[in-house]
Design an enzyme around this catalytic site. Sequence first.
Site, short mmCIF file in Angstrom:
data_model
loop_
_atom_site.label_atom_id
_atom_site.label_comp_id
_atom_site.label_asym_id
_atom_site.label_seq_id
_atom_site.Cartn_x
_atom_site.Cartn_y
_atom_site.Cartn_z
N HIS A 284 3.98 -0.52 -3.56
CA HIS A 284 4.58 0.52 -2.73
C HIS A 284 5.84 1.87 -3.22
O HIS A 284 6.74 2.21 -2.50
CB HIS A 284 5.06 0.17 -1.13
CG HIS A 284 4.09 -0.84 -0.10
ND1 HIS A 284 4.12 -2.38 -0.88
CD2 HIS A 284 3.23 -0.46 0.63
CE1 HIS A 284 3.49 -2.59 -0.11
NE2 HIS A 284 2.37 -1.53 0.92
N HIS A 288 1.64 5.61 -4.68
CA HIS A 288 1.07 4.80 -3.45
C HIS A 288 1.05 5.78 -2.35
O HIS A 288 -0.25 6.26 -1.45
CB HIS A 288 1.39 3.43 -2.64
CG HIS A 288 1.00 3.13 -1.50
ND1 HIS A 288 -0.61 2.31 -1.35
CD2 HIS A 288 1.75 2.83 -0.26
CE1 HIS A 288 -0.44 2.61 0.42
NE2 HIS A 288 0.69 2.16 0.64
N HIS A 322 5.46 7.70 4.26
CA HIS A 322 4.95 6.56 5.22
C HIS A 322 5.17 5.23 4.92
O HIS A 322 5.79 4.20 5.97
CB HIS A 322 3.13 6.52 6.09
CG HIS A 322 2.70 5.45 4.57
ND1 HIS A 322 2.06 6.38 3.31
CD2 HIS A 322 2.99 4.15 4.50
CE1 HIS A 322 1.58 5.09 2.60
NE2 HIS A 322 1.91 3.71 2.87
N ASP A 323 6.45 4.96 3.98
CA ASP A 323 6.92 3.92 2.96
C ASP A 323 7.60 4.59 2.80
O ASP A 323 8.30 4.32 1.48
CB ASP A 323 5.39 3.34 1.35
CG ASP A 323 4.68 2.33 2.58
OD1 ASP A 323 4.68 1.84 3.40
OD2 ASP A 323 3.72 2.32 2.47
N ASP A 433 -4.55 4.21 4.14
CA ASP A 433 -3.04 3.27 3.69
C ASP A 433 -3.81 1.91 2.63
O ASP A 433 -3.56 1.62 1.89
CB ASP A 433 -1.94 2.32 4.98
CG ASP A 433 -1.28 2.14 4.42
OD1 ASP A 433 -0.06 2.26 3.13
OD2 ASP A 433 -0.20 0.97 5.00
#
Length: 538
Positions: A284, A288, A322-323, A433
């Site tokens: 992550h 990614h 998002h991460d 994702d």
Amino acid sequence: MYHTMTKQRKLNDFLLAVTRSVFQDIVSMDTVIMKIMNFAKKLVQADRASLFLVDLKMNQLFARIFDTGQDSNDIHTAPSSPKEIRFPMDKGIAGHVASTGETTNILDAYKDDRFNRDVDRQTGYTTKTILCMPIYIRGCIIGVVQMVNKLNGVFTKSDEEAFETFAVYCGLALHHAKLYDKIRRSEQKNKVALEVLSYHARCSEEEVTECINMQTPEKIPGLTTFEFSPWSVEDTRKPVYVLYMFKDLFKTISTKRHEERFDLEYLMRFTLTVRKNYRNVPYHNWIHAFSVAHSMYTLIKSTNNTFTPLESLSLFVACLCHDLDHRGKTNSFMVKSDTPLAAIYSTSTMEHHHFNQTVTILQHEGHNIFNHLTSQEYKEVLGNIKKFILATDLALFFGNKARLKELADKKEFVWNKEEHRSMLAAHCMTAADLCSMYKPWQLTEKLAKIIMEEFWLQGDEEKEQGIEPIAMMDRDKADQLPQSQVGFIVGICLPCYELLANILPETHPMVMGASSNLKKWKELAEKQGAEKETQSEA
């Protein structure tokens, strides 16, 4: 006279016990609520008690502490219950009391039109008699206590009078518990902020200049194909690719010259700082994030969708961020390990943190890539980004998928309905994702081993803490990888991609890629099974 004095003395003793118990041990709002419910039951001899708090923002009453029986040990919190109970303030007996401030004593609940049967339906309990009273603090109703089913007979006027006095102490206790929660939450936020600040930094101006000098290509061949491998792009070129996609999406928002809609240096500075705010964890990480953002860009550009330009831009930014600051640990681990983040966000712990990191970066000088949008557009984009990042929590995926599937099956999905587009956008976030699952087999197999290494590192840490990790997180069970991948693709990936292809047929390559990889994982699982069987026979 003697009887009255005795009764008053008992009430005074009772209230003194309440004060000692509640105010000497304010650990959390939940603890105070449980104590209030227990004391309320004892005071009026009720079978059960409920405390509904007022949510003025949503104009609702809600409860996350539930009483399931006479024993005080049967009062528990929402995590061990199906869900939090919420309903409008104008609905039911509790809603009536919250709205009017009137004490309500009902002898037969089911004969009263105001009675809300939804709570009984959710809990499986049968309500007969009810005594419901408001709790005030500073003249405002902050909650409602509802006593249910008097153990002997019905609730009396004496019960009402006794509880009216008790309610004053309840209000004070809840007020102090709320202040305590705010202070504790603030302390945890400060801990997180210090932790993040000690690790992260903004990009340097040299990095910005270097990337801008690379020049953004006019066209990148194959970029919008589902087979394209973002992992093949050199690390130094990834920000340039992001800039290319950013410019393309911003162009759709412009009504005149698209240059007026963004600042090139802001875009690059934002992208580079986002890259810097991804930790060096096995999976992550920034790579990614880049792959997920590319997957969303491909989806937007390759399909006959009618997401608004602002929604498309929001989806891309949400994927890129998002991460942010992911620690290589699951939400479950963060909660079980009692981390400061889990203390701040009890649900979707990391997703909330990822969004807050996004906002923090946007607030840095020279990083607000939306500075040319109107205030209304900015508010809309930020709201979308939050909604879309939270959607990457797989715990929320199944409920959203079920609602979207129902619309698709009934052919009732309508593009011009914002609610429908929002559900589909959330579904697209999950599809992007999980983009590694539909890529060519050699890449998918390699990435599966990388993410498993991250899982196994968490499992190692859990073992050190004396926690038994689940099989997927246990490196001693690494041989179960093919079977776990089969289960993941069958249970999550394929249903996700198939539903998406039903609404956006152009995404069918996702289905084909995942199906092809499923076949490969099945072959490996069967081969492993055969080898084990041969070994056991030997």
